[in-house]
Scaffold this motif. Structure first.
Motif, short mmCIF file in Angstrom:
data_model
loop_
_atom_site.label_atom_id
_atom_site.label_comp_id
_atom_site.label_asym_id
_atom_site.label_seq_id
_atom_site.Cartn_x
_atom_site.Cartn_y
_atom_site.Cartn_z
N MET A 296 -41.57 -14.59 -48.00
CA MET A 296 -41.52 -13.43 -48.86
C MET A 296 -42.75 -12.56 -48.70
O MET A 296 -42.93 -11.61 -49.40
N ARG A 297 -43.60 -12.90 -47.79
CA ARG A 297 -44.86 -12.20 -47.60
C ARG A 297 -44.64 -10.85 -46.93
O ARG A 297 -43.87 -10.72 -46.00
N SER A 298 -45.37 -9.85 -47.42
CA SER A 298 -45.32 -8.54 -46.82
C SER A 298 -46.12 -8.56 -45.52
O SER A 298 -47.31 -8.83 -45.54
N PRO A 299 -45.48 -8.32 -44.39
CA PRO A 299 -46.19 -8.46 -43.12
C PRO A 299 -47.28 -7.42 -42.91
O PRO A 299 -48.17 -7.63 -42.10
N GLY A 300 -47.25 -6.34 -43.64
CA GLY A 300 -48.24 -5.29 -43.43
C GLY A 300 -49.47 -5.39 -44.31
O GLY A 300 -50.36 -4.58 -44.18
N LEU B 109 -46.09 -10.12 -53.59
CA LEU B 109 -46.06 -10.14 -52.13
C LEU B 109 -44.88 -9.35 -51.57
O LEU B 109 -45.00 -8.68 -50.55
N GLY B 110 -43.74 -9.44 -52.25
CA GLY B 110 -42.56 -8.73 -51.79
C GLY B 110 -42.66 -7.23 -51.93
O GLY B 110 -42.01 -6.48 -51.20
N SER B 111 -43.49 -6.76 -52.88
CA SER B 111 -43.58 -5.33 -53.11
C SER B 111 -44.87 -4.71 -52.57
O SER B 111 -45.09 -3.52 -52.74
N ALA B 112 -45.71 -5.50 -51.93
CA ALA B 112 -46.98 -4.98 -51.42
C ALA B 112 -46.72 -3.86 -50.41
O ALA B 112 -45.91 -4.00 -49.50
N SER B 113 -47.40 -2.74 -50.61
CA SER B 113 -47.15 -1.59 -49.74
C SER B 113 -48.44 -0.99 -49.16
O SER B 113 -48.37 -0.01 -48.44
N ARG B 114 -49.57 -1.58 -49.47
CA ARG B 114 -50.84 -1.07 -48.95
C ARG B 114 -51.44 -2.08 -47.98
O ARG B 114 -51.07 -3.25 -47.98
N PRO B 115 -52.38 -1.66 -47.17
CA PRO B 115 -52.95 -2.58 -46.19
C PRO B 115 -53.60 -3.83 -46.79
O PRO B 115 -53.58 -4.88 -46.18
N PHE B 116 -54.18 -3.70 -47.99
CA PHE B 116 -54.80 -4.84 -48.64
C PHE B 116 -54.14 -5.12 -49.98
O PHE B 116 -53.95 -4.20 -50.78
N LEU B 117 -53.81 -6.37 -50.21
CA LEU B 117 -53.31 -6.83 -51.50
C LEU B 117 -54.37 -7.80 -52.03
O LEU B 117 -54.62 -8.85 -51.43
#
Length: 178
Positions: free
Chosen positions: A1-5, A49-57
């Motif tokens: 479920m991790r955001s690859p970006g 994690l599923g909704s992360a949209s920026r380079p850093f979480l």
């Protein structure tokens, strides 16, 4: 479920609301406080994690906090080894189910003021597993921002099943030493 970006960074140690808020104002950082008094309605790590949209979480919920506490307790009282085993298996189950994720980096804020056993956990055990993934940082917003901008490259975390199940062999004051 991790955001690859997104690069996932967990803040530990002297984390403050002010530091998290300041990081969240940066255009390339999504920062969320998931622990503390005012976290009602905070998303789960899986949702985050599923909704992360920026380079850093960036967040402050350490997926290994119970393992760390059990490891510290084990060396204060070896009869608690069973608790350490349970916490390790719980963490591994959460990783496998996608309910938790080992972050790309840990930023350890104010390591000089950690209890000795906590310091051994962060700067001994975890740093030995993946040296470039655990970074001591002054507990100031500017220092944390600089650390985010200069995260080192290095080998990724090895499979946690191997090294977590060997934790009982890592002795405080010798953790991380060959």
């Amino acid at each position: 479920m991790r955001s690859p970006g997104s690069t996932v960074v967990v803040l530990v140690g002297a984390v403050t609301d002010d530091i998290v808020r300041a990081l969240g104002r940066l255009p390339n950082v999504q920062a969320v406080r998931l622990t503390g008094d005012d976290t009602d309605g905070a998303p789960s790590v899986r949702e985050l994690l599923g909704s992360a949209s920026r380079p850093f979480l960036v967040h402050d919920l350490d997926p290994l906090q119970n393992v760390a506490a059990a490891w510290i307790a084990f060396f204060a009282d070896p009869s608690t080894r069973g608790v350490l085993r349970i916490e390790i298996e719980s963490a591994l189950t959460a990783f496998a189910a996608g309910e938790a994720v080992l972050p790309d980096y840990y930023l350890v804020l104010d390591p000089e003021h950690l209890e000795p056993a906590e310091s051994q956990w962060w700067l001994g055990v975890l740093a030995a597993v993946a040296p470039s993934r655990v970074i001591p940082v002054e507990p100031r917003t500017a220092a944390v921002q600089r650390a985010l901008g200069a995260l080192p490259t290095g080998r990724a975390w090895p499979d946690p099943a191997g090294w977590l199940r060997e934790l009982h062999l890592q002795v405080p004051d010798r953790a991380g030493l060959l």
